[in-house]
Motif scaffolding. Structure first.
Motif, PDB file in Angstrom:
ATOM      1  N   PRO A  72     -12.130  45.270 -52.275  1.00  0.00           N
ATOM      2  CA  PRO A  72     -11.243  44.168 -52.367  1.00  0.00           C
ATOM      3  C   PRO A  72     -10.808  43.860 -51.066  1.00  0.00           C
ATOM      4  O   PRO A  72     -10.465  42.527 -50.832  1.00  0.00           O
ATOM      5  N   THR A  73     -10.449  44.604 -50.236  1.00  0.00           N
ATOM      6  CA  THR A  73      -9.670  44.203 -48.814  1.00  0.00           C
ATOM      7  C   THR A  73     -10.694  43.690 -48.043  1.00  0.00           C
ATOM      8  O   THR A  73     -10.613  42.637 -47.335  1.00  0.00           O
ATOM      9  N   LEU A  74     -12.069  44.128 -48.034  1.00  0.00           N
ATOM     10  CA  LEU A  74     -13.169  43.614 -47.125  1.00  0.00           C
ATOM     11  C   LEU A  74     -13.378  42.177 -47.751  1.00  0.00           C
ATOM     12  O   LEU A  74     -13.787  41.217 -46.928  1.00  0.00           O
ATOM     13  N   LEU A  75     -13.637  41.943 -49.113  1.00  0.00           N
ATOM     14  CA  LEU A  75     -13.685  40.575 -49.571  1.00  0.00           C
ATOM     15  C   LEU A  75     -12.846  39.491 -48.994  1.00  0.00           C
ATOM     16  O   LEU A  75     -13.019  38.393 -48.703  1.00  0.00           O
ATOM     17  N   ASP A  76     -11.502  40.011 -48.749  1.00  0.00           N
ATOM     18  CA  ASP A  76     -10.432  39.120 -48.272  1.00  0.00           C
ATOM     19  C   ASP A  76     -10.676  38.922 -46.835  1.00  0.00           C
ATOM     20  O   ASP A  76     -10.634  37.808 -46.449  1.00  0.00           O
ATOM     21  N   SER A  77     -10.911  40.091 -46.176  1.00  0.00           N
ATOM     22  CA  SER A  77     -10.768  39.862 -44.628  1.00  0.00           C
ATOM     23  C   SER A  77     -12.096  39.234 -44.245  1.00  0.00           C
ATOM     24  O   SER A  77     -12.000  38.606 -42.954  1.00  0.00           O
ATOM     25  N   HIS A  78     -13.247  38.988 -44.777  1.00  0.00           N
ATOM     26  CA  HIS A  78     -14.265  38.605 -44.273  1.00  0.00           C
ATOM     27  C   HIS A  78     -14.675  37.100 -45.131  1.00  0.00           C
ATOM     28  O   HIS A  78     -15.825  36.596 -45.004  1.00  0.00           O
ATOM     29  N   TYR A 120     -10.563  34.958 -55.368  1.00  0.00           N
ATOM     30  CA  TYR A 120     -10.899  34.090 -54.222  1.00  0.00           C
ATOM     31  C   TYR A 120     -10.059  32.873 -54.061  1.00  0.00           C
ATOM     32  O   TYR A 120      -9.318  32.341 -55.045  1.00  0.00           O
ATOM     33  N   ASP A 121      -9.984  32.190 -52.948  1.00  0.00           N
ATOM     34  CA  ASP A 121      -9.030  31.096 -52.839  1.00  0.00           C
ATOM     35  C   ASP A 121      -9.544  29.963 -53.558  1.00  0.00           C
ATOM     36  O   ASP A 121     -10.930  30.000 -54.038  1.00  0.00           O
TER      37      ASP A 121
END
Length: 213
Positions: A72-78, A120-121
């Protein structure tokens, strides 16, 4: 330009099977090969960590190897991402962890669910997914990796069966890396440059089809 996240373990990182060997050259790593094949239409972010599992804790290393916890962190950071390619499961077979191909498949299922349900946004596309079954382990005399993986060699042969079933169930792309790549007997797990490139070359047509490139 499309953005692809390649989420994996040491095979995605580009670990060399040679004793004390350096990381594979950038151009030989399979995420780089996929990116080159797309001729500037997409970039591939390689997120490979040695020892990463699908969903299981391994406290024998300083890094967090649990793929479910980190994703989940990587989905947000990328973000935003158009595609996530997941190639994990080999480390799940370690005798002191999960140890089964079915358990790895359940971990892969959870990873896909996380990608599909992540908050997601507003207006941001939900990434497509390709599941990749890793190459099989092979017999080796390596002092550490032989006792770690050899007792589960038959389990590795079940990756394709379980992973392909999960991919159909979740309606995501699927590729069996064992159809194009073979582990190096020097350590029984990692790949030489040619076999690492072969995964990228084998994946490229599916990636193009998935993204409509």
């Amino acid at each position: 330009m499309k953005t692809i996240l390649a989420y994996g373990d040491s095979l995605t990182f580009g670990s060399n099977p040679e004793p004390g060997g350096a990381r594979h050259a950038y151009e030989d790593r399979w995420p780089s090969v996929v990116e080159t094949s797309l001729a500037g239409k997409a970039r591939v972010i390689a997120e490979g960590l040695g020892g990463r599992t699908t969903a299981f804790d391994d406290f024998s290393a300083p890094a967090d190897r649990n793929g479910v916890r980190v994703l989940p962190t990587l989905l947000d950071s990328h973000k935003p991402l158009d595609l996530v390619i997941i190639m994990l499961g080999t480390n799940d077979l370690k005798v002191y962890l999960n140890g089964t191909a079915f358990g790895a498949a359940m971990g892969m299922k959870r990873l896909v669910q996380i990608i599909k349900s992540h908050p997601y946004d507003p207006g941001m596309v939900v990434p497509q997914v390709i599941m990749v079954a890793p190459p099989l382990t092979v017999e080796t005399t390596h002092a550490d990796l032989h006792p770690m993986f050899a007792p589960r060699a038959d389990e590795a042969k079940l990756f394709d069966f379980y992973y392909s079933r999960i991919a159909r169930e979740l309606d995501v792309g699927y590729f069996n890396a064992a159809s194009v790549a073979v582990a190096d007997p020097r350590d029984g797990v990692h790949l030489d440059p040619a076999n690492t490139r072969a995964i990228g070359e084998g994946l490229a047509p599916l990636v193009k089809q998935t993204l409509g490139l």
